[in-house]
Design an enzyme around this catalytic site. Structure first.
Site, PDB file in Angstrom:
ATOM      1  N   VAL A  87     -25.333 -10.335  20.438  1.00 58.42           N
ATOM      2  CA  VAL A  87     -24.192  -9.437  20.585  1.00 58.42           C
ATOM      3  C   VAL A  87     -24.645  -8.325  21.515  1.00 58.42           C
ATOM      4  CG1 VAL A  87     -22.556  -7.936  19.409  1.00 58.42           C
ATOM      5  CG2 VAL A  87     -23.382  -9.988  18.268  1.00 58.42           C
ATOM      6  N   ASP A 128     -17.137 -13.462   2.763  1.00 56.36           N
ATOM      7  CA  ASP A 128     -18.547 -13.215   3.087  1.00 56.36           C
ATOM      8  C   ASP A 128     -18.821 -11.713   3.157  1.00 56.36           C
ATOM      9  OD1 ASP A 128     -21.161 -13.785   3.616  1.00 56.36           O
ATOM     10  OD2 ASP A 128     -20.866 -14.138   5.756  1.00 56.36           O
TER      11      ASP A 128
HETATM   12  N1  LIG Z   1     -18.686  -4.631  16.731  1.00 54.22           N
HETATM   13  C1  LIG Z   1     -19.978  -4.443  16.701  1.00 54.22           C
HETATM   14  N2  LIG Z   1     -20.486  -3.239  17.010  1.00 54.22           N
HETATM   15  C2  LIG Z   1     -21.799  -3.032  16.984  1.00 54.22           C
HETATM   16  N3  LIG Z   1     -22.699  -3.958  16.645  1.00 54.22           N
HETATM   17  C3  LIG Z   1     -22.258  -5.189  16.323  1.00 54.22           C
HETATM   18  C4  LIG Z   1     -20.885  -5.486  16.340  1.00 54.22           C
HETATM   19  N4  LIG Z   1     -20.736  -6.753  15.975  1.00 54.22           N
HETATM   20  C5  LIG Z   1     -21.961  -7.228  15.738  1.00 54.22           C
HETATM   21  N5  LIG Z   1     -22.887  -6.296  15.950  1.00 54.22           N
HETATM   22  C6  LIG Z   1     -24.331  -6.440  15.794  1.00 54.22           C
HETATM   23  O1  LIG Z   1     -24.684  -7.769  16.027  1.00 54.22           O
HETATM   24  C7  LIG Z   1     -25.261  -8.337  14.879  1.00 54.22           C
HETATM   25  C8  LIG Z   1     -24.831  -9.771  14.734  1.00 54.22           C
HETATM   26  O2  LIG Z   1     -23.432  -9.828  14.763  1.00 54.22           O
HETATM   27  P1  LIG Z   1     -22.611 -10.799  13.836  1.00 54.22           P
HETATM   28  O3  LIG Z   1     -23.070 -10.571  12.451  1.00 54.22           O
HETATM   29  O4  LIG Z   1     -21.186 -10.623  14.041  1.00 54.22           O
HETATM   30  O5  LIG Z   1     -23.071 -12.166  14.369  1.00 54.22           O
HETATM   31  P2  LIG Z   1     -22.931 -13.492  13.582  1.00 54.22           P
HETATM   32  O6  LIG Z   1     -23.250 -14.556  14.511  1.00 54.22           O
HETATM   33  O7  LIG Z   1     -21.603 -13.528  12.953  1.00 54.22           O
HETATM   34  O8  LIG Z   1     -24.056 -13.341  12.491  1.00 54.22           O
HETATM   35  P3  LIG Z   1     -23.933 -13.707  10.984  1.00 54.22           P
HETATM   36  O9  LIG Z   1     -22.764 -14.550  10.835  1.00 54.22           O
HETATM   37  O10 LIG Z   1     -25.177 -14.389  10.676  1.00 54.22           O
HETATM   38  O11 LIG Z   1     -23.791 -12.416  10.239  1.00 54.22           O
HETATM   39  C9  LIG Z   1     -24.801  -7.477  13.743  1.00 54.22           C
HETATM   40  O12 LIG Z   1     -25.701  -7.502  12.690  1.00 54.22           O
HETATM   41  C10 LIG Z   1     -24.722  -6.135  14.376  1.00 54.22           C
HETATM   42  O13 LIG Z   1     -25.976  -5.516  14.402  1.00 54.22           O
END
Ligand SMILES: Nc1ncnc2c1ncn2[C@@H]1O[C@H](COP(=O)(O)OP(=O)(O)OP(=O)(O)O)[C@@H](O)[C@H]1O
Length: 867
Positions: free
Chosen positions: A55, A175
């Site tokens: 991200v 979740d």
């Molecule tokens: N909108 C946002 N603003 C700031 N940081 C973000 C944002 N979205 C995600 N992140 C950062 O990116 C990381 C990973 O994002 P996210 O959890 O959405 O990914 P994911 O692929 O869905 O991971 P998981 O499903 O394993 O939790 C988050 O833990 C956070 O630190």
């Protein structure tokens, strides 16, 4: 137009392919060539890494061209980059992504992450989200160990409000956990990660797929294969989150026989046989709420409306009373409060699109669902409760988030004098910057930020790591669609595996509820498959799933374990558990345990992201010249600056300081003595006359007469010393006044750059007197302080003349040479003692205060006195 150069090799091997769509925004600008872009966004540092990839922080690349005011900042976004390759063969992942996109598209709540748009090209899908700059919620708790009740109450209210809103849309998150909660710049909660979201319908809201993270999963998800009440499962997760907020660790996380939680079967046994326990510091009212939420039987579990009405959340009832419809209305009327629209900035950006049918198919990506990026910045909710600070921005757009870390470094205002003084410095600087800004041409103003409103900048990433993502941007068509033409995937596909993934308890005795009593199975560990989000090896980001209080250490890994107070809890919990009622002691008042991750990788912070260069901004860094040094120089060369307090005592103190400084320097520096110390000749003549008369009267002096003369000499010496120094002090003070006017408030902060600062005035005074002003050496009388012998003198002229006259008269009498010697010795000793005393006083008074705050205070005091 494509642009190829060596840099392409940094990004996953894309090199000289002319069809590469990797673009740079402005080729004419050397700096901007380094930008990695994705559609209309420049990508910055990595914010975090999830199951699907990185991200990244992003901001519109056309911002600087269109910004018109000093308060116009780029809107930052979080771009979740998902490689098509990684999902093309994984149907479940694909489902998750589209669930998330479609859910977010319909949600507009201040505590739910906002979807800006979805972009895609042949290699990546980019989910562009509102940037939550406050960071991850679990880190926030980690930092604070645990939250204080009012703060926990505020944040929990926001969580409940957000979850209520989700449920009102017919969705369930499934979740909810600390890791999926972020914070915005005002430390408001932001619910994110809607990968497991699903629909429920009112008639049959039961779901069959277990998902979520074990620590937060409701018992019915874990131990039962029956369909479960999805909304109640979310409520359970909220309870676990609340417990973690208040306690600093997760509930049921202290099995001594299974400290690491690696034995899942044992862990479930323990959880199901152990009642919910509370640390002492959780007060009865929140305990009551937790006991009502963390009930294993979903039918007896409290619902959201009841939670909102619970006494503990009373102070936030007005916020919680905002209905989902009202949130929607607020969103719909938001255009009234619209900030400057991104459209104007983005200009000819590629249009966003996202294809359901072409996921993984590169050829057919345009005839697809379009997620239009027309969602706007959400307005502030009604301000019923001051605690829900979801404010609409005034001078700075709400999307310019400032890290709470920075906020914690902010000067803590208090009513102390030092605080007020320091704040005055800041305010004055701000005024200065503002006034300076007004005088700037408008072109310069656009990028100028005032102190205290500093925001991340547009400057390009200084370094692009080889590990960064190569992003292609294609010409995408914008097609707007109004409907939800993405089919939400049903649970069917997942149902099959879900059935086998249920965990069956191997200890039937531990359960008091037959509904959940399951026979021991050989495959009890299969449940881990069910939670592959957290246990999957593809998931590179470690998760803080355990906050076992006993394992808290100072190491980075163990720092994720939030609690430190479990020792007493363990002993007390046994007793307290006896009092729990049947429901509380239900084996299903437990959550399963996941082995703690072995390390926590912190995501890139905003500090490591491209920095804003605040043109013309004013630095509040410690000045390079210390106040003490400045004042010392003033005193040394221009008299004491503290001239406003002109009492006799003060003058005397200063005169001593004055003389003391000369004494600090070597005796030779007497030659630098200024003309200020010269005594008017008339005074010298008078003194001479008087001395002569006195000594004549003494006639052929006998011993008594000599003693008398000696006394007179001493007295006159001291008196004239004081008088003369006072006169000189007065004069030098007057001169200092003019120098002090240049001792500007801001000069404290501009020594390095300003030639007209204090240094120049001081330096000019440091120059030795011209030879014409120097006293001839033959007139000098030095004092050797060690021997008290008179060799040279740093004594003012009048004293020397007076004493010399007396001595000459006395010395004419050859009968008393020893008296003459005694007088000289006495005189020298007086002078030495005087000088030493002055030196001591000077040392005490010159730098009486050492702390910066005190020095600043002192400065203001002197300044106000002058005014
Ligand atoms: N909108 C946002 N603003 C700031 N940081 C973000 C944002 N979205 C995600 N992140 C950062 O990116 C990381 C990973 O994002 P996210 O959890 O959405 O990914 P994911 O692929 O869905 O991971 P998981 O499903 O394993 O939790 C988050 O833990 C956070 O630190």
């Amino acid at each position: 137009m494509s642009y190829t150069n060596k840099r392409h090799t940094y990004y996953e091997g894309i090199t000289s392919d002319p069809s590469s769509t990797f673009q740079y925004t402005q080729r004419t600008d050397e700096q901007r060539r380094k930008h990695v872009t994705f559609g209309p966004y420049i990508l910055g540092s990595t914010l975090g890494e999830g199951e699907f990839g990185k991200v990244k922080l992003g901001w519109p690349k056309n911002f600087s061209n269109n910004s018109t005011s000093a308060f116009d900042f780029p809107k930052q976004v979080a771009v979740k980059l998902i490689k098509r390759d990684t999902i093309s063969n994984d149907y479940k992942k694909e489902v998750k992504i589209y669930r998330e996109i479609n859910a977010l598209k319909n949600l507009s709540h201040p505590n739910i992450v906002k979807l800006e748009e979805v972009l895609q090209n042949s290699r990546y899908i980019g989910i562009v989200l509102e940037y939550a700059c406050g960071g991850e919620f679990y880190k926030y708790i980690q930092k604070k160990r645990r939250l204080k009740e009012p703060n926990a109450c505020r944040l929990f209210s926001q969580l409940i409000s957000g979850v209520h809103y989700i449920h009102s849309k017919g969705l369930v998150h499934r979740d909810l956990k600390l890791e999926n909660l972020l914070l915005d710049k005002n430390e408001n909660l932001v619910i994110t990660d809607f990968g497991f979201v699903n629909e429920f319908c009112s008639r049959n809201e039961l779901m069959k797929t277990s998902c979520g993270s074990p620590c937060y999963a409701a018992p019915e998800l874990v131990v039962s294969t029956k369909p479960y009440e999805a909304r109640k499962a979310d409520i359970w997760s909220c309870g676990v989150i609340l417990y973690a907020m208040l306690a600093g660790y997760l509930p049921w996380d202290d099995d001594p026989k299974n400290p690491e939680g690696s034995d899942i079967g044992r862990l479930y046994n323990y959880i199901c046989s152990t009642p919910l326990k509370f640390p002492d510091y959780i007060l009865p009212i929140p305990r009551d709420l937790l006991r009502r939420i963390l009930v294993s039987d979903p039918k007896r579990r409290i619902n959201l409306k009841q939670i909102e009405k619970h006494g503990w959340l009373k102070s936030h009832s007005s916020f919680l009373s905002i209905t989902p419809d009202e949130w929607d209305k607020l969103h719909n009327t938001h255009s009234v409060f619209r900030l400057e629209k991104p459209k104007a900035r983005y200009g000819s950006r590629p249009q966003s699109s996202c294809s359901t049918s072409s996921m993984g198919s590169r050829s057919d990506k345009r005839d697809s669902l379009i997620i239009d990026s027309t969602l706007l910045t959400f307005p502030a909710p009604p301000q019923e409760s001051q605690n829900h600070i979801i404010t609409r921005p005034t001078s700075i757009p709400s999307d310019q988030r400032i890290s709470p870390i920075r906020r914690s470094n902010r000067h803590n205002r208090s009513n102390s004098a030092a605080s007020i003084a320091l704040q005055a410095v800041v305010n004055a600087d701000r005024e200065y910057v503002l006034s300076h800004e007004q005088s700037l041409p408008s072109a310069q103003k656009t990028r100028q930020l005032t102190v205290g409103n500093i925001s991340p900048s547009l400057s390009p990433p200084s370094v692009v790591n080889s590990g960064d993502v190569m992003v292609e941007s294609t010409q995408l068509k914008r097609n707007t669609t109004s409907g939800n033409n993405v089919t939400l995937y049903l649970e069917k596909e997942l149902l099959g595996t879900a059935q086998t993934n249920k965990v069956h308890l191997n200890n039937a005795n531990s359960s008091q509820n037959d509904q959940y009593n399951k026979p021991k199975t050989q495959n009890s560990l299969k449940y881990t498959k069910n939670f592959d989000r957290t246990s999957s090896s593809s998931h590179t980001k470690p998760r803080p799933t355990s906050y076992h209080p006993g394992s808290y250490t100072k190491t980075s890994y163990n720092s994720n374990r939030l609690s430190i107070e479990e020792a007493s809890d363990k002993t007390k919990s046994t007793a307290s558990s006896q009092t729990l009622n049947q429901r509380e002691t239900s084996p299903f008042d437990s959550a399963p345990y996941l082995a703690p991750d072995t390390c926590i990788t912190s995501c890139s912070s905003i500090e490591s992201s491209p920095k804003l260069i605040t043109n013309g901004s004013f630095s509040l860094a410690k000045p390079s010249v210390d106040l003490q040094i400045v004042s010392g120089d003033l005193i040394k060369y221009k008299g004491d600056a503290e001239g406003a307090t002109r009492t006799y005592d003060e003058k005397r103190r200063k005169s001593l300081r004055y003389s003391g400084i000369f004494n600090d320097i070597s005796c030779d520096t007497v030659t630098e003595e200024s003309d200020d110390l010269k005594v008017p000749e008339s005074a010298v003549a008078q003194a001479q006359e008087q001395e002569t008369l006195d000594t004549t009267k003494a006639g052929n002096a006998n011993q008594d007469a000599l003693i008398s003369v000696k006394t007179q000499v001493n007295l006159s010496l001291e008196r004239s010393l004081n008088d003369q120094v006072n006169i000189n002090l007065e004069r030098s003070l007057n001169e200092t006044e003019s120098v002090k006017k240049r001792f500007s408030f801001f000069s404290l902060y501009s020594y390095n750059t300003s030639k007209s600062s204090l240094y120049s005035s001081i330096d000019s005074k440091r120059k030795p007197s011209p030879p014409s002003q120097r006293r001839p050496k033959k007139d000098d009388t030095h004092i050797n302080p060690r021997t008290s012998s008179t060799t040279t003198s740093n004594v003012p002229t009048s004293h020397k003349l007076k004493s010399d006259q007396s001595l000459q008269t006395i010395a004419q009498d050859e009968r008393i040479p020893e008296l003459k010697k005694a007088v000289r010795t006495e005189r020298a000793s007086i002078m030495v003692s005087e000088v030493r005393k002055a030196n001591t006083d000077n040392k005490e008074n010159q730098y009486p205060e050492q702390s910066t705050a005190k020095r600043v205070l002192g400065f203001f005091k002197r300044r106000s006195m002058r005014v």
